[in-house]
Motif scaffolding. Structure first.
Motif, PDB file in Angstrom:
ATOM      1  N   LEU A   1      -2.242   0.839  -6.142  1.00 19.44           N
ATOM      2  CA  LEU A   1      -1.043   0.424  -6.879  1.00 19.44           C
ATOM      3  C   LEU A   1      -0.815  -1.061  -6.655  1.00 19.44           C
ATOM      4  O   LEU A   1      -0.748  -1.519  -5.516  1.00 19.44           O
ATOM      5  CB  LEU A   1       0.166   1.232  -6.360  1.00 19.44           C
ATOM      6  CG  LEU A   1       1.548   0.818  -6.837  1.00 19.44           C
ATOM      7  CD1 LEU A   1       1.741   1.096  -8.316  1.00 19.44           C
ATOM      8  CD2 LEU A   1       2.630   1.544  -6.027  1.00 19.44           C
ATOM      9  N   THR A   2      -0.721  -1.823  -7.741  1.00 19.33           N
ATOM     10  CA  THR A   2      -0.363  -3.241  -7.575  1.00 19.33           C
ATOM     11  C   THR A   2       0.996  -3.471  -8.220  1.00 19.33           C
ATOM     12  O   THR A   2       1.302  -2.904  -9.266  1.00 19.33           O
ATOM     13  CB  THR A   2      -1.397  -4.190  -8.225  1.00 19.33           C
ATOM     14  OG1 THR A   2      -1.446  -3.922  -9.614  1.00 19.33           O
ATOM     15  CG2 THR A   2      -2.764  -4.045  -7.630  1.00 19.33           C
ATOM     16  N   LEU A   3       1.772  -4.311  -7.553  1.00 15.26           N
ATOM     17  CA  LEU A   3       3.132  -4.607  -8.034  1.00 15.26           C
ATOM     18  C   LEU A   3       3.400  -6.097  -7.862  1.00 15.26           C
ATOM     19  O   LEU A   3       2.778  -6.747  -7.013  1.00 15.26           O
ATOM     20  CB  LEU A   3       4.158  -3.802  -7.230  1.00 15.26           C
ATOM     21  CG  LEU A   3       4.126  -2.281  -7.404  1.00 15.26           C
ATOM     22  CD1 LEU A   3       5.000  -1.603  -6.358  1.00 15.26           C
ATOM     23  CD2 LEU A   3       4.571  -1.869  -8.800  1.00 15.26           C
TER      24      LEU A   3
ATOM     25  N   GLN B   1       2.615   4.009 -16.374  1.00 13.46           N
ATOM     26  CA  GLN B   1       3.353   3.291 -17.419  1.00 13.46           C
ATOM     27  C   GLN B   1       4.396   2.362 -16.796  1.00 13.46           C
ATOM     28  O   GLN B   1       4.559   1.218 -17.216  1.00 13.46           O
ATOM     29  CB  GLN B   1       4.063   4.286 -18.341  1.00 13.46           C
ATOM     30  CG  GLN B   1       3.145   5.213 -19.098  1.00 13.46           C
ATOM     31  CD  GLN B   1       2.546   4.568 -20.322  1.00 13.46           C
ATOM     32  OE1 GLN B   1       3.219   3.841 -21.028  1.00 13.46           O
ATOM     33  NE2 GLN B   1       1.268   4.801 -20.564  1.00 13.46           N
ATOM     34  N   LEU B   2       5.094   2.877 -15.785  1.00 12.07           N
ATOM     35  CA  LEU B   2       6.135   2.073 -15.138  1.00 12.07           C
ATOM     36  C   LEU B   2       5.525   0.890 -14.383  1.00 12.07           C
ATOM     37  O   LEU B   2       6.058  -0.224 -14.418  1.00 12.07           O
ATOM     38  CB  LEU B   2       6.946   2.945 -14.166  1.00 12.07           C
ATOM     39  CG  LEU B   2       7.899   3.946 -14.823  1.00 12.07           C
ATOM     40  CD1 LEU B   2       8.443   4.922 -13.790  1.00 12.07           C
ATOM     41  CD2 LEU B   2       9.055   3.205 -15.490  1.00 12.07           C
ATOM     42  N   ALA B   3       4.401   1.159 -13.702  1.00 13.59           N
ATOM     43  CA  ALA B   3       3.745   0.073 -12.951  1.00 13.59           C
ATOM     44  C   ALA B   3       3.288  -1.019 -13.922  1.00 13.59           C
ATOM     45  O   ALA B   3       3.463  -2.217 -13.650  1.00 13.59           O
ATOM     46  CB  ALA B   3       2.557   0.629 -12.167  1.00 13.59           C
TER      47      ALA B   3
ATOM     48  N   VAL C   1       1.263  -7.527  -4.836  1.00 11.27           N
ATOM     49  CA  VAL C   1       1.232  -6.669  -3.651  1.00 11.27           C
ATOM     50  C   VAL C   1       0.384  -5.450  -4.008  1.00 11.27           C
ATOM     51  O   VAL C   1       0.563  -4.858  -5.076  1.00 11.27           O
ATOM     52  CB  VAL C   1       2.659  -6.219  -3.271  1.00 11.27           C
ATOM     53  CG1 VAL C   1       2.616  -5.099  -2.250  1.00 11.27           C
ATOM     54  CG2 VAL C   1       3.441  -7.398  -2.713  1.00 11.27           C
ATOM     55  N   THR C   2      -0.568  -5.155  -3.142  1.00 11.52           N
ATOM     56  CA  THR C   2      -1.431  -4.001  -3.410  1.00 11.52           C
ATOM     57  C   THR C   2      -1.184  -2.917  -2.377  1.00 11.52           C
ATOM     58  O   THR C   2      -1.118  -3.188  -1.175  1.00 11.52           O
ATOM     59  CB  THR C   2      -2.918  -4.425  -3.358  1.00 11.52           C
ATOM     60  OG1 THR C   2      -3.106  -5.469  -4.301  1.00 11.52           O
ATOM     61  CG2 THR C   2      -3.841  -3.264  -3.717  1.00 11.52           C
ATOM     62  N   ALA C   3      -1.036  -1.719  -2.884  1.00 11.39           N
ATOM     63  CA  ALA C   3      -0.889  -0.553  -1.998  1.00 11.39           C
ATOM     64  C   ALA C   3      -2.042   0.393  -2.281  1.00 11.39           C
ATOM     65  O   ALA C   3      -2.283   0.759  -3.424  1.00 11.39           O
ATOM     66  CB  ALA C   3       0.437   0.134  -2.261  1.00 11.39           C
TER      67      ALA C   3
END
Lengths: 204, 372
Positions: free
Chosen positions: B346-348, B323-325, B284-286
């Protein structure tokens, strides 16, 4: 309650110290309090009947490391070998317990410990303390030794000699004649050991 | 003998001339060395700045070009100056999360000029390496402080836990003759316990850490975070991600707080976020952009730990978010040009199956604590 059942409580947390003091006094123990290594040593300089020390390893000025507590154990074990030290600490259990026992602590309790565990440790410590006092009165001295087998017998012998000389000197109040007699040595030989191990009388 | 005089004079003059030339060259290189040291001091031992601003000095020393590629805490930076030729001196330097490839071009210099160039280049590389160690040392020091804070909390909390346990056990089984004594003890100890508890609460972050993964509707989470901080946002798309609650909370909160900080610095233009959410395969990209925002003059600094535009800022938020991502199997990067507002990407990891039931991440409890 006999006078010997006096506990020195070394804890920098006022609330916890107060609570522990209350519990111990309700059990009939006499309690002295210290919040740092220096204040504990000051209390122990005065001749008293302290038999057991309950010690938090994390003390000021570095309450988040066991440095101060371990240093106090080391000093107490050098100077007052008969004292029984119970470590009650929140420091990392594995490493702190190992270090404390190596320095000469009698028991180790990790915070939060139950009242029953604390009182049981105190009773056991006083039992050992009294029995060792009786043994000392009968001329027997109990020594605690950390020996590395690979270092050989000589280093162990030296350490035993040093501990024995220190212990007897402490028990006789640094009376050289009495100590030499108890150790079965001539005065000159005892002076030789004092020089060898750098033992000096502490006037304070 | 007399016939040799002209030759001896010639040899002597030649030696003198050579020495003068060498002296001039060595003085020039010594001055450049000194200038580089002073420049480094002026720039507060900052590696990217030194790389950007050292070219005039190097050019004065006869270098024809400089090129460098820097991995600065996960952000790639590069630069080129002068003429990129064939004759070069290259060095790869790496310390912790900083890696640098730097090349100096000297245009095929030989003999004594080559010697002086090599010597100056080595000094320059040493300076760069030293700056890397200084930065990493500062970062490690700051992390050490954070670890100490952790220890402090642990120490205080264990003491409180010990106190509560002893107090509870005494209250459970108190003898009538000891009731007054126990009450006195509690009365004496409680103010200290209260101070300790308040100190812990003040130190602890209000976000309770939860590590279990869950399905989260990203649009809802973004909306709640934006609302909580009083910003406005236009959110497009509604994919679902699957990761630890606390991590997602922290990533989004750190990104939003970054815009809140901007709003505090420029109160005349409130951020208006445009957030596009999309799913492609398992990612998922934001993309997040403040359409009213200003261009960022130091995009490479955004993810540098303990660097903050504000004095009161810790400078750890975006670094921690990245770091968390990455720990969650995603990434956090920044896109942008010098004349347009930044775009965070942001990708998750996406949810592999449809969640049942869906849930938002930022709890009411967390919001209350924030608002308090």
């Amino acid at each position: 309650m006999v006078l010997a059942d006096t506990i020195l409580l070394v804890e920098d947390d006022n609330a916890l110290r107060l609570m522990l003091r209350g519990i111990l006094e309700m059990q009939g123990y006499q309690v002295l309090e210290a919040d740092s290594r220096d204040s504990a040593l000051d209390i122990l300089k005065i001749p008293s009947s302290v038999g057991v020390v309950i010690l938090d390893l994390g003390l000021p000025p570095s309450p988040h490391t066991p440095v101060e507590g371990l240093a106090l154990i080391s000093m107490l074990c050098d100077e007052l070998r008969s004292l029984k030290i119970i470590v009650l600490t929140g420091q990392d259990q594995e490493s702190a317990a190992f270090e404390a026992i190596r320095e000469g602590a009698f028991d180790f309790l990790a915070k939060p410990a139950s009242t029953a565990d604390i009182l049981q440790a105190v009773r056991r410590a006083f039992l050992f303390y009294r029995k060792e006092q009786e043994m000392a009165a009968g001329g027997l001295t109990r020594l605690q030794l950390n020996a590395r087998v690979s270092d050989g017998l000589k280093s162990v012998r030296d350490e035993v000699e040093e501990k024995l000389v220190r212990q007897v000197l402490q028990e006789t109040g640094f009376n050289v004649n009495q100590s030499a007699a108890r150790l079965g040595l001539k005065r000159e030989s005892l002076y030789y050991f004092l020089k060898k191990f750098g033992i000096e009388r502490r006037d304070d | 003998m007399i016939s040799l005089y002209p030759s001896l004079i010639l040899v002597g003059v030649t030696i003198l001339a050579v020495m003068v030339v060498l002296l001039i060259q060595s003085s020039r290189h010594a001055r450049v060395n000194l200038d580089l040291l002073r420049l480094n001091e002026t720039l507060c031992f900052d590696l990217p700045d030194l790389l950007r601003k050292s070219w005039p000095q190097l050019a004065r020393a006869g270098f024809t070009g400089l090129s460098w590629q820097l991995d600065w805490f996960g952000t790639s930076l590069a630069g080129e100056e002068g003429i990129i030729g064939k004759a070069f001196l290259n060095r790869h330097l790496e310390v912790g999360e900083i890696a640098l490839d730097v090349t100096l071009f000297h245009g095929g210099r030989r003999w004594e000029q080559r010697y002086f160039s090599d010597s100056l280049a080595e000094n320059f590389f040493l300076l760069l390496h030293m700056n890397m160690w200084i930065k990493m040392g500062a970062v490690q020091g700051a992390f050490g402080q954070a670890a100490k804070l952790e220890l402090f909390l642990q120490h205080d909390m264990k003491n409180i836990a010990q106190f509560i346990r002893l107090a509870a056990e005494q209250l459970e089984d108190v003898k009538p003759e000891h009731e007054a004594r126990l009450l006195t003890t509690l009365r004496g100890a409680m103010p200290t316990v209260r101070v300790r508890a308040e100190r812990i609460l003040g130190t602890l972050s209000c976000n309770a850490a939860k590590v279990e993964k869950c399905y989260c509707r990203l649009a809802e989470v973004w909306q709640q975070a934006v609302d909580m901080h009083g910003l406005t946002a236009r959110i497009q798309g509604d994919p679902t991600v699957f990761l630890a609650e606390a991590a997602l909370h922290s990533i989004i909160d750190n990104l939003v707080v970054n815009y809140v900080d901007q709003a505090l610095r420029n109160p005349e233009t409130l951020p208006c976020l445009q957030i596009s959410l999309s799913q492609e395969h398992e990612k998922v990209t934001a993309t997040i952009q403040d359409i009213q925002g200003r261009p960022c003059p130091w995009p490479e600094r955004l993810f540098e730990p303990f660097w903050s535009e504000q004095r009161e800022g810790l400078g750890i938020g975006l670094y921690q978010a990245r770091q968390l991502a990455e720990a969650a199997g995603g990434s956090l990067d920044v896109r942008g040009t010098s004349d347009l507002p930044l775009i965070f990407v942001l990708t998750l990891p996406a949810a592999k199956s449809q969640p049942k039931p869906t849930r938002a991440v930022i709890s009411t409890e967390g919001r209350n604590l924030k608002e308090r």
